[in-house]
Design a protein around this motif. Structure first.
Motif, PDB file in Angstrom:
ATOM      1  N   UNK A 122       0.922  -1.203  -0.051  1.00  0.00           N
ATOM      2  CA  UNK A 122      -0.030  -0.123   0.074  1.00  0.00           C
ATOM      3  C   UNK A 122       0.836   1.059   0.076  1.00  0.00           C
ATOM      4  N   UNK A 123       0.260   2.453  -0.373  1.00  0.00           N
ATOM      5  CA  UNK A 123       1.155   3.471  -0.630  1.00  0.00           C
ATOM      6  C   UNK A 123       0.053   4.829  -0.378  1.00  0.00           C
ATOM      7  N   UNK A 124       0.760   5.693   0.438  1.00  0.00           N
ATOM      8  CA  UNK A 124      -0.113   6.915   0.820  1.00  0.00           C
ATOM      9  C   UNK A 124       0.721   7.999   0.106  1.00  0.00           C
ATOM     10  N   UNK A 125       0.467   8.982  -0.555  1.00  0.00           N
ATOM     11  CA  UNK A 125       0.904  10.234  -0.931  1.00  0.00           C
ATOM     12  C   UNK A 125       0.268  11.512  -0.888  1.00  0.00           C
ATOM     13  N   UNK A 126       0.853  12.465  -0.722  1.00  0.00           N
ATOM     14  CA  UNK A 126       0.377  13.516  -0.524  1.00  0.00           C
ATOM     15  C   UNK A 126       1.126  14.677  -1.200  1.00  0.00           C
ATOM     16  N   UNK A 127       0.380  15.462  -2.175  1.00  0.00           N
ATOM     17  CA  UNK A 127       0.985  16.650  -2.879  1.00  0.00           C
ATOM     18  C   UNK A 127       0.110  17.897  -2.884  1.00  0.00           C
ATOM     19  N   UNK A 128       0.866  18.791  -3.338  1.00  0.00           N
ATOM     20  CA  UNK A 128       0.189  20.233  -3.495  1.00  0.00           C
ATOM     21  C   UNK A 128      -0.103  20.463  -4.937  1.00  0.00           C
ATOM     22  N   UNK A 129      -1.359  20.574  -5.266  1.00  0.00           N
ATOM     23  CA  UNK A 129      -2.015  20.962  -6.547  1.00  0.00           C
ATOM     24  C   UNK A 129      -2.391  22.289  -6.698  1.00  0.00           C
ATOM     25  N   UNK A 130      -1.762  22.751  -7.782  1.00  0.00           N
ATOM     26  CA  UNK A 130      -2.253  23.987  -8.287  1.00  0.00           C
ATOM     27  C   UNK A 130      -3.072  24.125  -9.651  1.00  0.00           C
ATOM     28  N   UNK A 131      -4.208  23.628  -9.396  1.00  0.00           N
ATOM     29  CA  UNK A 131      -4.966  23.707 -10.807  1.00  0.00           C
ATOM     30  C   UNK A 131      -5.041  24.779 -11.796  1.00  0.00           C
ATOM     31  N   UNK A 132      -5.048  25.813 -11.297  1.00  0.00           N
ATOM     32  CA  UNK A 132      -5.274  27.230 -11.933  1.00  0.00           C
ATOM     33  C   UNK A 132      -3.768  28.169 -12.206  1.00  0.00           C
ATOM     34  N   UNK A 133      -2.924  27.295 -12.261  1.00  0.00           N
ATOM     35  CA  UNK A 133      -1.475  27.802 -12.808  1.00  0.00           C
ATOM     36  C   UNK A 133      -1.640  28.389 -14.002  1.00  0.00           C
ATOM     37  N   UNK A 134      -0.820  29.411 -14.119  1.00  0.00           N
ATOM     38  CA  UNK A 134      -1.080  30.115 -15.606  1.00  0.00           C
ATOM     39  C   UNK A 134      -1.031  29.479 -16.736  1.00  0.00           C
ATOM     40  N   UNK A 135      -0.280  28.515 -17.173  1.00  0.00           N
ATOM     41  CA  UNK A 135      -0.493  27.766 -18.273  1.00  0.00           C
ATOM     42  C   UNK A 135      -0.941  26.359 -18.409  1.00  0.00           C
ATOM     43  N   UNK A 136      -0.848  25.774 -17.188  1.00  0.00           N
ATOM     44  CA  UNK A 136      -1.347  24.419 -17.066  1.00  0.00           C
ATOM     45  C   UNK A 136      -1.380  24.061 -15.678  1.00  0.00           C
ATOM     46  N   UNK A 137      -2.101  22.965 -15.102  1.00  0.00           N
ATOM     47  CA  UNK A 137      -2.021  22.560 -13.814  1.00  0.00           C
ATOM     48  C   UNK A 137      -0.717  22.177 -13.432  1.00  0.00           C
ATOM     49  N   UNK A 138      -0.353  22.342 -12.134  1.00  0.00           N
ATOM     50  CA  UNK A 138       1.194  22.010 -11.604  1.00  0.00           C
ATOM     51  C   UNK A 138       0.802  21.129 -10.079  1.00  0.00           C
ATOM     52  N   UNK A 139       1.703  20.312 -10.260  1.00  0.00           N
ATOM     53  CA  UNK A 139       1.631  19.586  -8.943  1.00  0.00           C
ATOM     54  C   UNK A 139       3.150  19.689  -8.339  1.00  0.00           C
ATOM     55  N   UNK A 140       3.068  20.046  -7.039  1.00  0.00           N
ATOM     56  CA  UNK A 140       4.466  20.127  -6.426  1.00  0.00           C
ATOM     57  C   UNK A 140       4.900  19.000  -5.468  1.00  0.00           C
ATOM     58  N   UNK A 141       5.816  18.222  -5.686  1.00  0.00           N
ATOM     59  CA  UNK A 141       6.302  17.034  -4.856  1.00  0.00           C
ATOM     60  C   UNK A 141       7.379  17.356  -3.918  1.00  0.00           C
ATOM     61  N   UNK A 142       7.315  17.473  -2.729  1.00  0.00           N
ATOM     62  CA  UNK A 142       8.657  17.968  -1.828  1.00  0.00           C
ATOM     63  C   UNK A 142       9.615  16.929  -1.953  1.00  0.00           C
ATOM     64  N   UNK A 143      10.783  17.473  -1.483  1.00  0.00           N
ATOM     65  CA  UNK A 143      12.040  16.921  -1.859  1.00  0.00           C
ATOM     66  C   UNK A 143      11.960  15.368  -1.188  1.00  0.00           C
ATOM     67  N   UNK A 144      11.369  15.301   0.224  1.00  0.00           N
ATOM     68  CA  UNK A 144      11.365  14.192   0.810  1.00  0.00           C
ATOM     69  C   UNK A 144      10.463  12.690   0.041  1.00  0.00           C
ATOM     70  N   UNK A 145       9.643  13.418  -0.731  1.00  0.00           N
ATOM     71  CA  UNK A 145       8.730  12.378  -1.387  1.00  0.00           C
ATOM     72  C   UNK A 145       9.232  11.923  -2.792  1.00  0.00           C
ATOM     73  N   UNK A 146      10.301  12.490  -3.214  1.00  0.00           N
ATOM     74  CA  UNK A 146      10.949  11.965  -4.537  1.00  0.00           C
ATOM     75  C   UNK A 146      11.608  10.545  -4.496  1.00  0.00           C
TER      76      UNK A 146
END
Length: 180
Positions: A122-146
């Protein structure tokens, strides 16, 4: 004559042995789970549940095999960079990058949480989603989650990594209640 055959056969065996780990995938299995998105303007969280068919990689990682089928759950996971795109369909909109976009160009942040489970994992992930970014949606992955993907180690960056999502991700999110 035997020496002439020895070198090509040895080279063939060596190349073949090196290719085996690249194709070492577990059996086809189904992973099921849910995505929960919370953030500004949502009366209640957006929840998508579904099943993804793919391969569990020995040592970690799950690789979907039919994300091009159009199922929204799988398309959301692949479009947001949470699962690798194994369809071979390249898009000029998606990919990883290091430099963060200007804060004003990001828009509001949403929390994207994923729970995914298969046979014995099983896996649990958490990310920050920026759906309204200027050109297209963006998703941020913190360094410890790479993590390592497909045998290629992604370089860790002290500020984390950004995923440039395809514009279709916004359509999926809006169809499930993301405000316009």
């Amino acid at each position: 004559m035997k020496r002439l055959l020895f070198v090509p056969v040895l080279a063939l065996v060596t190349v073949g042995a090196m290719a085996i780990p690249a194709h070492a995938k577990g059996p086809v299995e189904n992973a099921s789970g849910q995505v929960v998105i919370t953030g500004p303007g949502l009366g209640e969280p957006i929840e998508l549940k579904g099943t993804v068919r793919g391969f569990a990689e020995p040592g970690g990682g799950f690789y979907p095999m039919d994300e091009a089928s159009g199922e929204e759950f799988t398309a959301l996971l692949v479009g947001s960079g949470l699962l690798p795109d194994s369809s071979g369909l390249e898009t000029p909109y998606s990919g990883w990058f290091v430099l963060p976009p200007e804060p004003a160009a990001r828009g509001p942040a949403y929390e994207l949480r994923v729970e995914l489970a298969g046979d014995g994992w099983s896996e649990s992930l958490s990310r920050r989603l920026y759906p309204y970014a200027s050109d297209r949606p963006l998703v941020f992955t913190p360094a410890e989650s790479v993590v390592q993907t497909r045998g290629v180690r992604m370089l860790r960056h002290p500020q984390g990594l950004w995923w440039s999502a395809p514009p279709t991700l916004l359509g999926i999110l809006r169809s499930h209640g993301l405000p316009l």
